[in-house]
Structures are given as structure tokens and as C-alpha cells.
Design a protein around this motif. Sequence first.
Motif, PDB file in Angstrom:
ATOM      1  N   GLN A   1      -3.991   1.276  -3.248  1.00 27.09           N
ATOM      2  CA  GLN A   1      -3.681   3.015  -3.324  1.00 27.09           C
ATOM      3  C   GLN A   1      -4.421   3.245  -2.010  1.00 27.09           C
ATOM      4  OE1 GLN A   1      -2.147   4.729  -5.766  1.00 27.09           O
ATOM      5  NE2 GLN A   1      -2.211   6.446  -4.110  1.00 27.09           N
ATOM      6  N   LYS A   2      -3.652   4.214  -1.244  1.00 29.75           N
ATOM      7  CA  LYS A   2      -4.174   4.848  -0.242  1.00 29.75           C
ATOM      8  C   LYS A   2      -4.558   6.367  -0.618  1.00 29.75           C
ATOM      9  CE  LYS A   2      -0.851   3.690   3.371  1.00 29.75           C
ATOM     10  NZ  LYS A   2       0.121   4.274   4.256  1.00 29.75           N
TER      11      LYS A   2
ATOM     12  N   TYR B   1      -7.492   4.472   1.287  1.00 30.48           N
ATOM     13  CA  TYR B   1      -8.805   3.314   1.040  1.00 30.48           C
ATOM     14  C   TYR B   1      -9.497   3.213   1.998  1.00 30.48           C
ATOM     15  CZ  TYR B   1      -5.348   1.148   4.172  1.00 30.48           C
ATOM     16  OH  TYR B   1      -4.587   0.582   5.170  1.00 30.48           O
TER      17      TYR B   1
ATOM     18  N   THR C   1       0.916  -1.157  -0.095  1.00 26.56           N
ATOM     19  CA  THR C   1      -0.070   0.063   0.198  1.00 26.56           C
ATOM     20  C   THR C   1       0.933   1.189   0.106  1.00 26.56           C
ATOM     21  OG1 THR C   1      -1.754   1.341   0.974  1.00 26.56           O
ATOM     22  CG2 THR C   1      -0.194   0.287   2.570  1.00 26.56           C
ATOM     23  N   SER C   2       0.330   2.432  -0.624  1.00 23.88           N
ATOM     24  CA  SER C   2       1.200   3.564  -0.585  1.00 23.88           C
ATOM     25  C   SER C   2       0.195   4.600  -0.945  1.00 23.88           C
ATOM     26  CB  SER C   2       2.311   3.557  -1.720  1.00 23.88           C
ATOM     27  OG  SER C   2       2.957   4.732  -1.667  1.00 23.88           O
ATOM     28  N   GLY C   3       0.407   5.956  -0.461  1.00 20.67           N
ATOM     29  CA  GLY C   3      -0.307   7.067  -0.846  1.00 20.67           C
ATOM     30  C   GLY C   3       0.220   7.645  -2.374  1.00 20.67           C
ATOM     31  N   THR C   4       1.387   7.051  -2.947  1.00 23.96           N
ATOM     32  CA  THR C   4       2.071   7.347  -4.115  1.00 23.96           C
ATOM     33  C   THR C   4       1.235   6.706  -5.250  1.00 23.96           C
ATOM     34  OG1 THR C   4       4.166   7.725  -2.984  1.00 23.96           O
ATOM     35  CG2 THR C   4       4.002   7.514  -5.436  1.00 23.96           C
ATOM     36  N   LEU C   5       0.920   7.341  -6.323  1.00 24.90           N
ATOM     37  CA  LEU C   5       0.459   6.679  -7.339  1.00 24.90           C
ATOM     38  C   LEU C   5       1.548   5.319  -7.942  1.00 24.90           C
ATOM     39  CD1 LEU C   5      -1.356   9.346  -9.632  1.00 24.90           C
ATOM     40  CD2 LEU C   5      -2.325   7.763  -8.027  1.00 24.90           C
ATOM     41  N   LEU C   6       0.795   4.313  -8.244  1.00 27.39           N
ATOM     42  CA  LEU C   6       1.811   3.098  -8.576  1.00 27.39           C
ATOM     43  C   LEU C   6       2.257   3.326  -9.942  1.00 27.39           C
ATOM     44  CD1 LEU C   6       2.361   0.170  -7.985  1.00 27.39           C
ATOM     45  CD2 LEU C   6       0.430  -0.618  -9.057  1.00 27.39           C
TER      46      LEU C   6
ATOM     47  N   PHE D   1      -1.271  -4.474  -4.958  1.00 27.57           N
ATOM     48  CA  PHE D   1      -1.299  -3.185  -4.604  1.00 27.57           C
ATOM     49  C   PHE D   1      -2.373  -2.537  -4.315  1.00 27.57           C
ATOM     50  CE2 PHE D   1      -1.267   1.498  -5.595  1.00 27.57           C
ATOM     51  CZ  PHE D   1      -0.263   2.009  -4.621  1.00 27.57           C
TER      52      PHE D   1
END
Length: 120
Positions: free
Chosen positions: A103-104, A106, A82-87, A101
Motif C-alpha cells: 500500500q502507498k 510506504y 503497489t497502489s495508493g488505492t486500498l486493496l 501488494f
Amino acid sequence: MAVILVVEDEVFIRQNAEWTLEDLGHTTLLASDLGEALAHLSASVVIDALFVDMRLREMAGGGYDVANQAIALQPHLRVLYTSGTLLTADMSGRFVPGGQFLQKPYSPEQLGISMERLLN
């Protein structure tokens, strides 16, 4: 249901993930960093899935390092990053095989759906 190790350095996010996963019937183990994660992974408990933040503070390799070391200890483990950055392709190229993955930010529903897909 599954045993899920949640590795997240933000207390609020870690706690919300714990509550959501436990509401879905899973057992959660919590860690805020690599050391705590390795303690769980080295214990005799079989962990089914790793839910890990890709950008853990104080770790250059972040969640990637946690996932790689986790797989070395428990090869059957499934990983949800998980990440707040776009994949990006560069980011997903560093995933362990089969890694997925989320996305935060969520919602609890999105976490539940993502975890169900990961485990099935």
C-alpha cells in the motif's frame, strides 16, 4: 541479491524505490510505462522481481497488463504490486499467481520488508 524491474510513472516515487532497493543491495531496472518495461523484459537479463504501480497513466489495464506480459516473457518472475488505492478482492483477483501488494504511501523499511518476503 536480486534484479528488480521497477515500473512506476511518477518520477519521484520511481527514484525513491530505486534508491531504497539499491541500498538493500539489489540491482534495479527502471521503466515508466509498458514499452520501457517490455524492453527490459525482452533483453537477455534475467529479472527476479517486478515492482509495479497498479494505476499507470495512459494504460487502461495499468500494472495488471505489465505484470501479465512480464510473466509471459519471464515466467519465474515474482510480482509486487503497489497502489495508493486500498486493496479490494476485485483488485487482488487480477494479480498474477503469487502476486503480493504494498500500500502507498510506504516507507523504505516497508518496501524492503515486502521485497524480502516476495523474494523468499
